[in-house]
Design an enzyme around this catalytic site. Structure first.
Site, PDB file in Angstrom:
ATOM      1  CB  THR A   1      75.369  67.749 143.828  1.00  0.00           C
ATOM      2  OG1 THR A   1      76.571  68.474 144.015  1.00  0.00           O
ATOM      3  CG2 THR A   1      74.215  68.620 144.303  1.00  0.00           C
ATOM      4  CG  ASP A   2      80.114  67.647 146.585  1.00  0.00           C
ATOM      5  OD1 ASP A   2      79.549  68.361 145.721  1.00  0.00           O
ATOM      6  OD2 ASP A   2      81.357  67.522 146.638  1.00  0.00           O
ATOM      7  CD  GLU A   3      77.982  72.509 143.657  1.00  0.00           C
ATOM      8  OE1 GLU A   3      77.208  73.473 143.670  1.00  0.00           O
ATOM      9  OE2 GLU A   3      78.837  72.331 142.776  1.00  0.00           O
TER      10      GLU A   3
ATOM     11  CE1 TYR B   1      72.972  71.220 140.042  1.00  0.00           C
ATOM     12  CE2 TYR B   1      74.792  71.579 141.569  1.00  0.00           C
ATOM     13  CZ  TYR B   1      74.056  70.733 140.757  1.00  0.00           C
ATOM     14  OH  TYR B   1      74.397  69.405 140.669  1.00  0.00           O
TER      15      TYR B   1
ATOM     16  CE  LYS C   1      70.846  67.300 141.877  1.00  0.00           C
ATOM     17  NZ  LYS C   1      70.292  66.393 140.832  1.00  0.00           N
TER      18      LYS C   1
HETATM   19  P1  NAD Z   1      74.425  67.410 132.405  1.00  0.00           P
HETATM   20  O1  NAD Z   1      74.010  68.841 132.447  1.00  0.00           O
HETATM   21  O2  NAD Z   1      75.619  67.017 131.631  1.00  0.00           O
HETATM   22  O3  NAD Z   1      73.214  66.525 131.862  1.00  0.00           O
HETATM   23  C1  NAD Z   1      71.891  66.729 132.259  1.00  0.00           C
HETATM   24  C2  NAD Z   1      70.990  65.985 131.285  1.00  0.00           C
HETATM   25  O4  NAD Z   1      69.630  66.185 131.704  1.00  0.00           O
HETATM   26  C3  NAD Z   1      71.090  66.488 129.833  1.00  0.00           C
HETATM   27  O5  NAD Z   1      71.187  65.411 128.952  1.00  0.00           O
HETATM   28  C4  NAD Z   1      69.799  67.253 129.629  1.00  0.00           C
HETATM   29  O6  NAD Z   1      69.338  67.252 128.287  1.00  0.00           O
HETATM   30  C5  NAD Z   1      68.846  66.508 130.554  1.00  0.00           C
HETATM   31  N1  NAD Z   1      67.730  67.355 130.998  1.00  0.00           N
HETATM   32  C6  NAD Z   1      67.788  68.601 131.492  1.00  0.00           C
HETATM   33  N2  NAD Z   1      66.553  69.074 131.736  1.00  0.00           N
HETATM   34  C7  NAD Z   1      65.689  68.083 131.407  1.00  0.00           C
HETATM   35  C8  NAD Z   1      64.276  67.948 131.439  1.00  0.00           C
HETATM   36  N3  NAD Z   1      63.511  68.955 131.857  1.00  0.00           N
HETATM   37  N4  NAD Z   1      63.723  66.782 131.050  1.00  0.00           N
HETATM   38  C9  NAD Z   1      64.486  65.766 130.615  1.00  0.00           C
HETATM   39  N5  NAD Z   1      65.834  65.842 130.531  1.00  0.00           N
HETATM   40  C10 NAD Z   1      66.424  66.977 130.925  1.00  0.00           C
HETATM   41  O7  NAD Z   1      74.544  66.965 133.928  1.00  0.00           O
HETATM   42  P2  NAD Z   1      75.570  65.965 134.606  1.00  0.00           P
HETATM   43  O8  NAD Z   1      76.785  66.709 134.974  1.00  0.00           O
HETATM   44  O9  NAD Z   1      75.662  64.741 133.809  1.00  0.00           O
HETATM   45  O10 NAD Z   1      74.780  65.658 135.963  1.00  0.00           O
HETATM   46  C11 NAD Z   1      73.831  64.591 136.030  1.00  0.00           C
HETATM   47  C12 NAD Z   1      73.251  64.541 137.439  1.00  0.00           C
HETATM   48  O11 NAD Z   1      74.286  64.306 138.381  1.00  0.00           O
HETATM   49  C13 NAD Z   1      72.570  65.843 137.867  1.00  0.00           C
HETATM   50  O12 NAD Z   1      71.442  65.513 138.619  1.00  0.00           O
HETATM   51  C14 NAD Z   1      73.613  66.531 138.737  1.00  0.00           C
HETATM   52  O13 NAD Z   1      72.993  67.356 139.697  1.00  0.00           O
HETATM   53  C15 NAD Z   1      74.295  65.343 139.365  1.00  0.00           C
HETATM   54  N6  NAD Z   1      75.714  65.546 139.741  1.00  0.00           N
HETATM   55  C16 NAD Z   1      76.609  66.051 138.838  1.00  0.00           C
HETATM   56  C17 NAD Z   1      77.959  66.168 139.203  1.00  0.00           C
HETATM   57  C18 NAD Z   1      79.007  66.684 138.235  1.00  0.00           C
HETATM   58  O14 NAD Z   1      80.155  66.885 138.623  1.00  0.00           O
HETATM   59  N7  NAD Z   1      78.690  66.906 136.958  1.00  0.00           N
HETATM   60  C19 NAD Z   1      78.363  65.781 140.480  1.00  0.00           C
HETATM   61  C20 NAD Z   1      77.404  65.298 141.375  1.00  0.00           C
HETATM   62  C21 NAD Z   1      76.093  65.169 140.994  1.00  0.00           C
HETATM   63  O1  DAU Z   2      80.388  69.197 143.449  1.00  0.00           O
HETATM   64  C1  DAU Z   2      79.549  68.630 142.491  1.00  0.00           C
HETATM   65  C2  DAU Z   2      79.152  69.681 141.475  1.00  0.00           C
HETATM   66  O2  DAU Z   2      80.299  69.935 140.682  1.00  0.00           O
HETATM   67  C3  DAU Z   2      77.979  69.246 140.599  1.00  0.00           C
HETATM   68  O3  DAU Z   2      76.844  69.070 141.397  1.00  0.00           O
HETATM   69  C4  DAU Z   2      77.704  70.288 139.509  1.00  0.00           C
HETATM   70  O4  DAU Z   2      76.674  69.831 138.654  1.00  0.00           O
HETATM   71  C5  DAU Z   2      78.981  70.482 138.714  1.00  0.00           C
HETATM   72  O5  DAU Z   2      78.779  71.474 137.735  1.00  0.00           O
HETATM   73  C6  DAU Z   2      80.142  70.864 139.634  1.00  0.00           C
HETATM   74  O6  DAU Z   2      79.951  72.199 140.179  1.00  0.00           O
HETATM   75  P1  DAU Z   2      81.164  73.245 140.304  1.00  0.00           P
HETATM   76  O7  DAU Z   2      80.601  74.601 140.354  1.00  0.00           O
HETATM   77  O8  DAU Z   2      82.104  72.846 141.379  1.00  0.00           O
HETATM   78  O9  DAU Z   2      81.900  72.957 138.883  1.00  0.00           O
HETATM   79  P2  DAU Z   2      82.554  73.947 137.803  1.00  0.00           P
HETATM   80  O10 DAU Z   2      83.284  73.082 136.833  1.00  0.00           O
HETATM   81  O11 DAU Z   2      81.554  74.910 137.271  1.00  0.00           O
HETATM   82  O12 DAU Z   2      83.610  74.764 138.647  1.00  0.00           O
HETATM   83  C7  DAU Z   2      84.672  74.099 139.334  1.00  0.00           C
HETATM   84  C8  DAU Z   2      85.473  75.169 140.075  1.00  0.00           C
HETATM   85  O13 DAU Z   2      86.168  75.969 139.099  1.00  0.00           O
HETATM   86  C9  DAU Z   2      84.619  76.136 140.865  1.00  0.00           C
HETATM   87  O14 DAU Z   2      85.341  76.510 142.038  1.00  0.00           O
HETATM   88  C10 DAU Z   2      84.470  77.347 139.945  1.00  0.00           C
HETATM   89  C11 DAU Z   2      85.782  77.345 139.191  1.00  0.00           C
HETATM   90  N1  DAU Z   2      85.744  77.850 137.795  1.00  0.00           N
HETATM   91  C12 DAU Z   2      84.790  77.350 136.967  1.00  0.00           C
HETATM   92  C13 DAU Z   2      84.719  77.742 135.642  1.00  0.00           C
HETATM   93  C14 DAU Z   2      83.644  77.210 134.715  1.00  0.00           C
HETATM   94  C15 DAU Z   2      86.702  78.736 137.332  1.00  0.00           C
HETATM   95  O15 DAU Z   2      87.587  79.174 138.076  1.00  0.00           O
HETATM   96  N2  DAU Z   2      86.645  79.125 136.023  1.00  0.00           N
HETATM   97  C16 DAU Z   2      85.686  78.677 135.155  1.00  0.00           C
HETATM   98  O16 DAU Z   2      85.677  79.098 133.970  1.00  0.00           O
END
Ligand code: NAD
Ligand code: DAU
Length: 348
Positions: free
Chosen positions: A130-132, A155, A159
């Protein structure tokens, strides 16, 4: 080639699994997922019977089990997406993030090294991150692959730690790794604890739409299928040992994005203009809330030829339509433990 994809029942993982199963019929795709609250096999019903696809329910935190799995299947490559992914949950339960994101990643690295150590040729361990990990930006600048790590939530710290372990295995043992760090994804199958699907679900059901703080935080949004396409490019064309940043060049202040979602939903649901905006509710800010993320994607664009295939307008249109048409999916995932968690959080 036998590829292990971890976390393939989750949001991004399900799109990656579908892309690889359908685009590469000669690859054997193994989807390893624990099916936590975030994992949902309903995301993959269209490809579940494909001859080159196998689902395995299992936990990456179980080291012995993971070692056995690698020995049994003799994987050639790993694409690692399994994680605890929600920042708010990491604030209430950081240890779960250490177990899955740090220990789980180390178990996979160790098992891959042990299986491949006599010959790393043509093997790939691709870690999706992730970019975080880069921390929080002010008003100016963008994250590049050279930006110093500065994770600020449990988180992002978990990562960042996993990214460091992946690179340590490259430098110490020569494990052939690749890493990508992506910005915020949106699209179908996104669990409605995250901002966009949560807002769409609440607007649809006439429930308050919680905006943290003043809604001034900025995120860079990318359509999930474009992330899956980027993962395909890095997997096949990315340089061993290298890192690729992936982003949408699409920054939005949260409050502006919520306004846009409200207005789109008013149109789609035939509501009077302005109706859904009345649901916006400002709530206590997230602890340690990062102000701004923005990704410089020029490396993956210039070196691998990747670029987003849809505009934000097109991606949002597809996303909103998907959430309106998939009522059963939403009902399934918003029942049970998630509902309890959400009620607790929202009561803050
Ligand atoms: P998600 O939470 O939707 O999915 C995670 C999956 O991992 C689920 O299917 C869950 O069952 C599985 N999992 C969790 N713990 C596990 C374990 N102990 N063993 C096996 N499986 C397990 O997550 P996502 O949003 O699809 O993110 C996927 C990856 O991409 C993550 O590594 C996240 O850090 C990264 N990522 C997400 C975003 C985003 O915006 N969602 C952005 C950048 C990077
Ligand atoms: O940047 C990549 C990341 O983006 C991934 O690595 C994470 O897995 C993914 O969950 C996401 O993280 P964020 O914290 O940015 O996403 P989230 O959707 O939780 O929140 C987006 C923005 O909105 C953040 O500034 C918090 C705000 N927010 C979020 C929720 C859930 C609100 O204002 N209200 C809300 O109810």
């Amino acid at each position: 080639m036998k590829i292990l994809i971890t976390g393939g029942a989750g949001f991004i993982g399900s799109h990656v699994v579908r892309l690889f199963v359908t685009k590469y019929p000669n690859y054997q795709i193994f989807n390893l997922d624990k099916l936590t609250y975030a994992g949902n096999l309903q995301n993959l019903t269209d490809i579940e019977d494909a001859p080159n696809y196998t689902f395995i329910k299992g936990d990456i935190t179980d080291q012995e089990y993971i070692n056995g799995l690698f020995q049994e299947h003799q994987f050639d490559a790993v694409m690692h997406l399994a994680a605890e992914s929600h920042v708010d949950r990491s604030i209430t339960d950081p240890m779960a993030f250490v177990r899955t994101n740090v220990n789980g990643t180390c178990n996979l690295l160790h098992a891959a090294k042990e299986l491949w150590k006599s010959d790393f040729t043509d093997k790939v361990f691709y870690h999706i991150s992730t970019d975080e990990v880069y921390g929080s930006l002010g008003e100016e600048g963008m994250f590049t692959e050279e930006t110093k790590y500065d994770p600020r939530s449990p988180y992002s710290a978990s990562k960042a730690s996993s990214d460091h372990f992946v690179r340590a295995y490259y430098h110490t043992y020569g494990l052939p790794v690749k890493v990508s760090n992506c910005s915020n994804n949106y699209g179908p199958n996104h669990f409605p604890e995250k901002l966009i699907p949560l807002a769409l679900n609440n607007i649809k059901n006439n429930k308050p739409v919680p905006v943290y703080g003043k809604g001034e935080n900025i995120r860079d949004w990318l359509y999930v299928i474009d992330h899956a396409r980027a993962i395909d490019d890095v997997f096949h064309k990315g340089k061993e040992g290298d890192t690729y940043n992936i982003g949408g060049v699409n920054e939005w202040r949260n409050i502006d994005l919520i306004h846009l979602l409200c207005d789109i939903m008013d149109q789609k649901l035939d509501r009077e203009p302005g109706t859904s905006r009345k649901l916006i509710t400002f709530v206590t800010d997230r602890a340690g809330h990062d102000l701004r993320y923005a990704i410089d994607s020029s490396k993956i664009m210039n070196e691998l030829g990747w670029k987003p295939s849809v505009t934000f307008e097109e991606g949002l249109e597809k996303t909103v339509d998907w959430y309106l048409q998939n009522e059963e999916w939403l009902q399934n995932v918003t029942s049970g433990s998630y509902q309890e968690y959400y009620n607790e959080q929202y009561a803050r």
